[in-house]
Design an enzyme around this catalytic site. Structure first.
Site, PDB file in Angstrom:
ATOM      1  N   GLY A   1       0.743 -14.454   7.161  1.00  0.00           N
ATOM      2  CA  GLY A   1       1.355 -14.103   8.428  1.00  0.00           C
ATOM      3  C   GLY A   1       0.553 -13.038   9.156  1.00  0.00           C
ATOM      4  O   GLY A   1      -0.243 -12.312   8.553  1.00  0.00           O
ATOM      5  N   CYS A   2       0.795 -12.902  10.459  1.00  0.00           N
ATOM      6  CA  CYS A   2       0.004 -11.972  11.277  1.00  0.00           C
ATOM      7  C   CYS A   2       0.295 -10.518  10.928  1.00  0.00           C
ATOM      8  O   CYS A   2      -0.622  -9.745  10.642  1.00  0.00           O
ATOM      9  CB  CYS A   2       0.216 -12.257  12.756  1.00  0.00           C
ATOM     10  N   PHE A   3       1.580 -10.117  10.956  1.00  0.00           N
ATOM     11  CA  PHE A   3       1.923  -8.764  10.547  1.00  0.00           C
ATOM     12  C   PHE A   3       1.475  -8.508   9.109  1.00  0.00           C
ATOM     13  O   PHE A   3       0.937  -7.446   8.781  1.00  0.00           O
ATOM     14  CB  PHE A   3       3.429  -8.540  10.641  1.00  0.00           C
ATOM     15  N   ALA A   4       1.714  -9.488   8.234  1.00  0.00           N
ATOM     16  CA  ALA A   4       1.362  -9.328   6.827  1.00  0.00           C
ATOM     17  C   ALA A   4      -0.130  -9.072   6.658  1.00  0.00           C
ATOM     18  O   ALA A   4      -0.536  -8.209   5.869  1.00  0.00           O
ATOM     19  CB  ALA A   4       1.783 -10.570   6.040  1.00  0.00           C
TER      20      ALA A   4
ATOM     21  N   CYS B   1      -2.310  -7.733   8.827  1.00  0.00           N
ATOM     22  CA  CYS B   1      -2.669  -6.418   9.327  1.00  0.00           C
ATOM     23  C   CYS B   1      -2.211  -5.310   8.371  1.00  0.00           C
ATOM     24  O   CYS B   1      -2.980  -4.387   8.059  1.00  0.00           O
ATOM     25  CB  CYS B   1      -2.076  -6.214  10.715  1.00  0.00           C
TER      26      CYS B   1
END
Length: 332
Positions: free
Chosen positions: A141-144, A146
């Site tokens: 995932g994107c947040f994950a 980063c």
């Protein structure tokens, strides 16, 4: 040439994936599937592609003609699609949804995970060898992505022993292409808001990777996500309590990422514009007493989604990891 099929090709991730792959020197898009747009020109939907391609969307899915399929579905659709369709054994899959990110059934995941699946978690910074030998990859995932890239070197140093405070802000493209009450311009512009505080669906995969690297994880990841009034990018801060000297921490971060193709430790403060429109992740650390402040940033559509997916494809097929991903950031 790697022959490619794209499912769910009309959304933000599908369009961004097409943008990368039509200029990839070792890739050929065989089909871009979208039942609702079948017969329409890709550039009429993804209008930034005018002059780059005359491809049309198709309702067909000729799996026998491709080497790899990208799933650009919404969350929860990939597992059902695999059950309902026959995909030849030789065809590799890169899934951009959350369906297969957690290994097996994990009661802490917060959502149902298919049991005994063979998807490898596609974070190259810790799983490059597994990705290279995988048939199926679950893109992070994107947040994950980063947040993990900010915390993983600290985990390698054994520093994640107390609850970690995480704050991160994302652009509106992170919410997908379908309009909603919190995505339209008049609401999002000059505005900020919190959503899914402490319950975001990316926390389980963050915990999974931290356990993998540190060997244990007893601390909570207290994540508060924010909606930002910009289109793309993620900027995150992570606070870890430790008495280890900053010099040793910085040395550990640089060592952890010394061979990473796109993730870089930076000695001075970073900002999001340095990574937007690229597959880069930048990380920086500061120390305030016993508090380690880590900042990390990525482009949510690229390193947080399709850029990392193409990076994983390159690794799976044994070609240059950076192929098709030499992108320039937006400087101004």
């Amino acid at each position: 040439m790697i022959k490619i099929g794209i499912l769910g090709a009309a959304g933000y991730t599908g369009g961004e994936l097409i943008r990368l792959l039509i200029h990839h020197p070792e890739a050929q898009i065989v089909f871009a599937n979208s039942e609702s747009n079948a017969g329409n020109y890709v550039a009429d939907i993804h209008e930034g592609l005018y002059g780059d391609t005359d491809m049309k969307f198709t309702a067909d899915m000729p799996f026998d003609d491709v080497d790899v399929i990208f799933f650009c579905f919404g969350h929860g659709k990939s597992e059902a699609f695999i059950r309902e369709h026959h995909i030849p054994q030789h065809v590799r899959i890169i899934d951009l949804a959350q369906d297969f990110r957690i290994a097996g059934n994990d009661s802490n995941a917060g959502f149902m995970t298919p049991a005994n699946h063979d998807f490898v978690y596609g974070l190259p910074e810790i799983n490059r060898e597994l990705i290279a030998n995988a048939r199926h990859v679950a893109n992070p995932g994107c947040f994950a992505t980063c947040i993990q890239l900010g915390l993983l070197p600290a985990a390698k140093l054994g520093l994640i022993n107390d609850d970690v405070a995480v704050n991160a802000i994302t652009g509106s493209t992170g919410a997908g292409q379908k309009p909603g009450a919190t995505t339209h311009f008049s609401w999002r512009n000059n505005n900020m808001s919190i959503y899914k505080a402490f319950t975001h669906q990316h926390v389980p995969e963050i915990r999974q990777s931290l356990r993998q690297v540190q060997g244990y994880l007893d601390a909570a990841i207290d994540f508060i996500p924010y909606r930002g009034d910009f289109a793309r990018g993620i900027f995150a801060t992570e606070v870890v309590r430790t008495d280890k000297p900053i010099e040793e921490i910085v040395e550990g971060y640089k060592e952890f990422y010394k061979d990473a193709a796109f993730t870089h430790y930076v000695d001075k403060s970073i900002d999001m514009k340095q990574v937007v429109n690229t597959n880069k992740a930048l990380v920086h650390c500061d120390k305030f007493g016993n508090k380690l402040l880590i900042t990390s940033c990525i482009d949510n559509l690229l390193k947080g989604a399709v850029g990392q997916a193409v990076q994983n494809m390159n690794i799976m097929f044994g070609i240059d990891e950076k192929s098709g991903l030499n992108l320039k950031p937006s400087a101004f």
